[in-house]
Motif scaffolding. Structure first.
Motif, PDB file in Angstrom:
ATOM      1  N   GLN A  92      27.747  -0.518  24.641  1.00  0.00           N
ATOM      2  CA  GLN A  92      27.050  -0.576  23.362  1.00  0.00           C
ATOM      3  C   GLN A  92      26.696  -1.994  22.934  1.00  0.00           C
ATOM      4  OE1 GLN A  92      26.074   2.252  21.793  1.00  0.00           O
ATOM      5  NE2 GLN A  92      26.989   3.380  23.495  1.00  0.00           N
ATOM      6  N   ALA A  93      27.559  -2.967  23.272  1.00  0.00           N
ATOM      7  CA  ALA A  93      27.336  -4.333  22.797  1.00  0.00           C
ATOM      8  C   ALA A  93      26.473  -5.166  23.728  1.00  0.00           C
ATOM      9  CB  ALA A  93      28.688  -5.029  22.587  1.00  0.00           C
ATOM     10  N   ASN A  94      26.505  -4.866  25.029  1.00  0.00           N
ATOM     11  CA  ASN A  94      25.762  -5.717  25.965  1.00  0.00           C
ATOM     12  C   ASN A  94      24.256  -5.755  25.694  1.00  0.00           C
ATOM     13  OD1 ASN A  94      25.841  -7.451  28.384  1.00  0.00           O
ATOM     14  ND2 ASN A  94      24.601  -5.820  29.297  1.00  0.00           N
ATOM     15  N   PRO A  95      23.603  -4.618  25.404  1.00  0.00           N
ATOM     16  CA  PRO A  95      22.163  -4.702  25.101  1.00  0.00           C
ATOM     17  C   PRO A  95      21.869  -5.592  23.894  1.00  0.00           C
ATOM     18  CG  PRO A  95      22.791  -2.437  25.571  1.00  0.00           C
ATOM     19  CD  PRO A  95      24.066  -3.218  25.445  1.00  0.00           C
ATOM     20  N   ILE A  96      22.740  -5.556  22.896  1.00  0.00           N
ATOM     21  CA  ILE A  96      22.549  -6.398  21.712  1.00  0.00           C
ATOM     22  C   ILE A  96      22.699  -7.871  22.095  1.00  0.00           C
ATOM     23  CG2 ILE A  96      23.442  -6.969  19.415  1.00  0.00           C
ATOM     24  CD1 ILE A  96      24.439  -4.063  19.229  1.00  0.00           C
ATOM     25  N   PHE A  97      23.774  -8.163  22.823  1.00  0.00           N
ATOM     26  CA  PHE A  97      24.034  -9.545  23.221  1.00  0.00           C
ATOM     27  C   PHE A  97      22.916 -10.081  24.106  1.00  0.00           C
ATOM     28  CE2 PHE A  97      26.154 -12.576  26.190  1.00  0.00           C
ATOM     29  CZ  PHE A  97      26.471 -13.556  25.266  1.00  0.00           C
ATOM     30  N   LYS A  98      22.451  -9.265  25.046  1.00  0.00           N
ATOM     31  CA  LYS A  98      21.401  -9.724  25.966  1.00  0.00           C
ATOM     32  C   LYS A  98      20.081  -9.944  25.239  1.00  0.00           C
ATOM     33  CE  LYS A  98      19.548  -9.061  30.572  1.00  0.00           C
ATOM     34  NZ  LYS A  98      19.706  -8.354  31.857  1.00  0.00           N
ATOM     35  N   SER A  99      19.780  -9.091  24.273  1.00  0.00           N
ATOM     36  CA  SER A  99      18.521  -9.258  23.535  1.00  0.00           C
ATOM     37  C   SER A  99      18.515 -10.547  22.717  1.00  0.00           C
ATOM     38  CB  SER A  99      18.289  -8.057  22.617  1.00  0.00           C
ATOM     39  OG  SER A  99      19.230  -8.033  21.552  1.00  0.00           O
ATOM     40  N   ARG A 100      19.696 -11.005  22.321  1.00  0.00           N
ATOM     41  CA  ARG A 100      19.788 -12.211  21.494  1.00  0.00           C
ATOM     42  C   ARG A 100      19.933 -13.488  22.307  1.00  0.00           C
ATOM     43  NH1 ARG A 100      24.006 -10.201  16.705  1.00  0.00           N
ATOM     44  NH2 ARG A 100      22.784  -8.383  16.034  1.00  0.00           N
ATOM     45  N   THR A 101      20.546 -13.374  23.477  1.00  0.00           N
ATOM     46  CA  THR A 101      20.881 -14.585  24.233  1.00  0.00           C
ATOM     47  C   THR A 101      20.239 -14.652  25.614  1.00  0.00           C
ATOM     48  OG1 THR A 101      22.848 -13.623  25.280  1.00  0.00           O
ATOM     49  CG2 THR A 101      23.136 -14.597  23.085  1.00  0.00           C
ATOM     50  N   GLY A 102      19.813 -13.517  26.142  1.00  0.00           N
ATOM     51  CA  GLY A 102      19.300 -13.480  27.503  1.00  0.00           C
ATOM     52  C   GLY A 102      20.393 -13.392  28.544  1.00  0.00           C
ATOM     53  N   HIS A 103      21.649 -13.348  28.112  1.00  0.00           N
ATOM     54  CA  HIS A 103      22.789 -13.255  29.026  1.00  0.00           C
ATOM     55  C   HIS A 103      23.430 -11.876  28.948  1.00  0.00           C
ATOM     56  CE1 HIS A 103      22.745 -17.576  29.791  1.00  0.00           C
ATOM     57  NE2 HIS A 103      22.715 -17.795  28.480  1.00  0.00           N
ATOM     58  N   ASP A 104      24.178 -11.531  29.990  1.00  0.00           N
ATOM     59  CA  ASP A 104      24.969 -10.312  29.993  1.00  0.00           C
ATOM     60  C   ASP A 104      26.415 -10.639  29.660  1.00  0.00           C
ATOM     61  OD1 ASP A 104      23.230  -8.076  30.824  1.00  0.00           O
ATOM     62  OD2 ASP A 104      22.982  -9.234  32.680  1.00  0.00           O
ATOM     63  N   ILE A 105      27.097  -9.690  29.043  1.00  0.00           N
ATOM     64  CA  ILE A 105      28.549  -9.796  28.884  1.00  0.00           C
ATOM     65  C   ILE A 105      29.176  -9.662  30.268  1.00  0.00           C
ATOM     66  CG2 ILE A 105      30.601  -8.639  27.965  1.00  0.00           C
ATOM     67  CD1 ILE A 105      28.849  -7.808  25.542  1.00  0.00           C
ATOM     68  N   ASP A 106      30.083 -10.555  30.607  1.00  0.00           N
ATOM     69  CA  ASP A 106      30.724 -10.514  31.922  1.00  0.00           C
ATOM     70  C   ASP A 106      31.925  -9.584  31.957  1.00  0.00           C
ATOM     71  OD1 ASP A 106      29.138 -12.461  33.499  1.00  0.00           O
ATOM     72  OD2 ASP A 106      29.829 -13.870  31.952  1.00  0.00           O
ATOM     73  N   MET A 107      32.686  -9.544  30.869  1.00  0.00           N
ATOM     74  CA  MET A 107      33.869  -8.688  30.834  1.00  0.00           C
ATOM     75  C   MET A 107      34.272  -8.418  29.392  1.00  0.00           C
ATOM     76  SD  MET A 107      37.167 -11.122  31.580  1.00  0.00           S
ATOM     77  CE  MET A 107      38.155 -10.078  30.507  1.00  0.00           C
ATOM     78  N   VAL A 108      35.140  -7.443  29.218  1.00  0.00           N
ATOM     79  CA  VAL A 108      35.632  -7.058  27.893  1.00  0.00           C
ATOM     80  C   VAL A 108      37.155  -7.084  27.915  1.00  0.00           C
ATOM     81  CG1 VAL A 108      35.733  -5.229  26.137  1.00  0.00           C
ATOM     82  CG2 VAL A 108      33.637  -5.567  27.488  1.00  0.00           C
ATOM     83  N   LEU A 109      37.745  -7.602  26.848  1.00  0.00           N
ATOM     84  CA  LEU A 109      39.196  -7.559  26.668  1.00  0.00           C
ATOM     85  C   LEU A 109      39.502  -7.165  25.224  1.00  0.00           C
ATOM     86  CD1 LEU A 109      42.175  -8.047  27.376  1.00  0.00           C
ATOM     87  CD2 LEU A 109      41.802 -10.493  26.902  1.00  0.00           C
ATOM     88  N   LEU A 110      40.221  -6.062  25.054  1.00  0.00           N
ATOM     89  CA  LEU A 110      40.702  -5.621  23.743  1.00  0.00           C
ATOM     90  C   LEU A 110      42.231  -5.645  23.772  1.00  0.00           C
ATOM     91  CD1 LEU A 110      38.255  -2.602  23.245  1.00  0.00           C
ATOM     92  CD2 LEU A 110      37.975  -4.955  22.433  1.00  0.00           C
TER      93      LEU A 110
END
Length: 252
Positions: A92-110
């Protein structure tokens, strides 16, 4: 005249000039227990009723179906519910992040402790998301240098706890020492930086994840983890998360 005596004299003169019936002699109070014996105010109840019904209808609307009951205690190093939450944050968050920065999220930690309820087998609703994640924690993305990623790995190895992760794979040997670590199926390069999605509680040092504090860049997505779950449930007809090999210990 002594200062204290002067003040006392003024007080006596003031009191003597007041009428007797104006004195405040005693204050009484009693404890009223809140219970079913208290009758509701019908006017207030009538005013609140349509709002309550509207909220409950939204919270109880069915978004998905869980084929099994999911609990954060169902695995040692990774759990089905934790895997689902971390994967949901990425999806859910990667498309938002990529649209704003041009980068992909590499990993997630909760964090394992952030999962506050089970997901019971059967219908999954918005209320389910509020029960699992009652806090207003939001998704943030932190750019971590290689040294910080090493500290992240060291933390997870020491913790030996099923903190939800996605796109990260950790293998411990039989002595619980780190044997291998991959991000996106590639060996971790400590000479590069990675974009790590987490929540603002952990970013601020929650669960002693202090490796987030000295970061290169912080990206605030204005996206609550609870809303991530609601959106994920809405887009996923049937929940079938499983315990997998993203964090394991070899027995031999």
């Amino acid at each position: 005249m002594n200062y204290k005596h002067f003040i006392l004299l003024i007080c006596l003169v003031t009191l003597s000039s007041c009428k007797q019936d104006s004195y405040l002699n005693k204050i009484e109070g009693k404890q009223i227990n809140i219970s079913d014996s208290l009758q509701p105010d019908k006017t207030i109840e009538a005013f609140i009723k349509p709002y309550r019904e509207h909220v409950n209808a939204n919270l109880d609307s069915v978004l998905a179906y869980a084929v099994n009951t999911l609990s954060k205690s169902d695995g040692e190093y990774n759990t089905a519910i934790g895997n689902m939450m971390a994967d949901a944050v990425f999806e859910q968050a990667n498309p938002i992040f990529k649209s704003r920065t041009g980068h992909d999220i590499d990993m997630v930690l909760l964090n394992h402790g952030g999962i506050r309820a089970i997901i019971s087998k059967g219908n999954v609703t918005s209320r389910t998301a509020y029960e699992v994640m009652p806090f207003d924690n939001s998704v943030v993305v932190v750019e971590l240098k290689g040294q910080q990623v090493k500290e992240l790995l060291d933390y997870l190895v020491r913790a030996k706890r099923a903190h939800p992760i996605s796109k990260l794979k950790i293998t411990l040997d039989k002595d619980t020492l780190l044997q291998s670590a991959f991000i996106n199926d590639k060996p971790i390069d400590l000479n590069t930086s990675y974009f790590v999605a987490t929540n603002d509680y952990l970013y601020n040092g929650g669960d002693r994840m202090n490796f987030f504090k000295t970061n290169d860049s912080l990206y605030v997505l204005d996206y609550k983890v609870r809303n991530v779950l609601i959106d994920y449930f809405s887009e996923t007809d049937t929940l079938r998360p499983v315990i997998d090999d993203r964090f394991i210990q070899l027995k031999n």
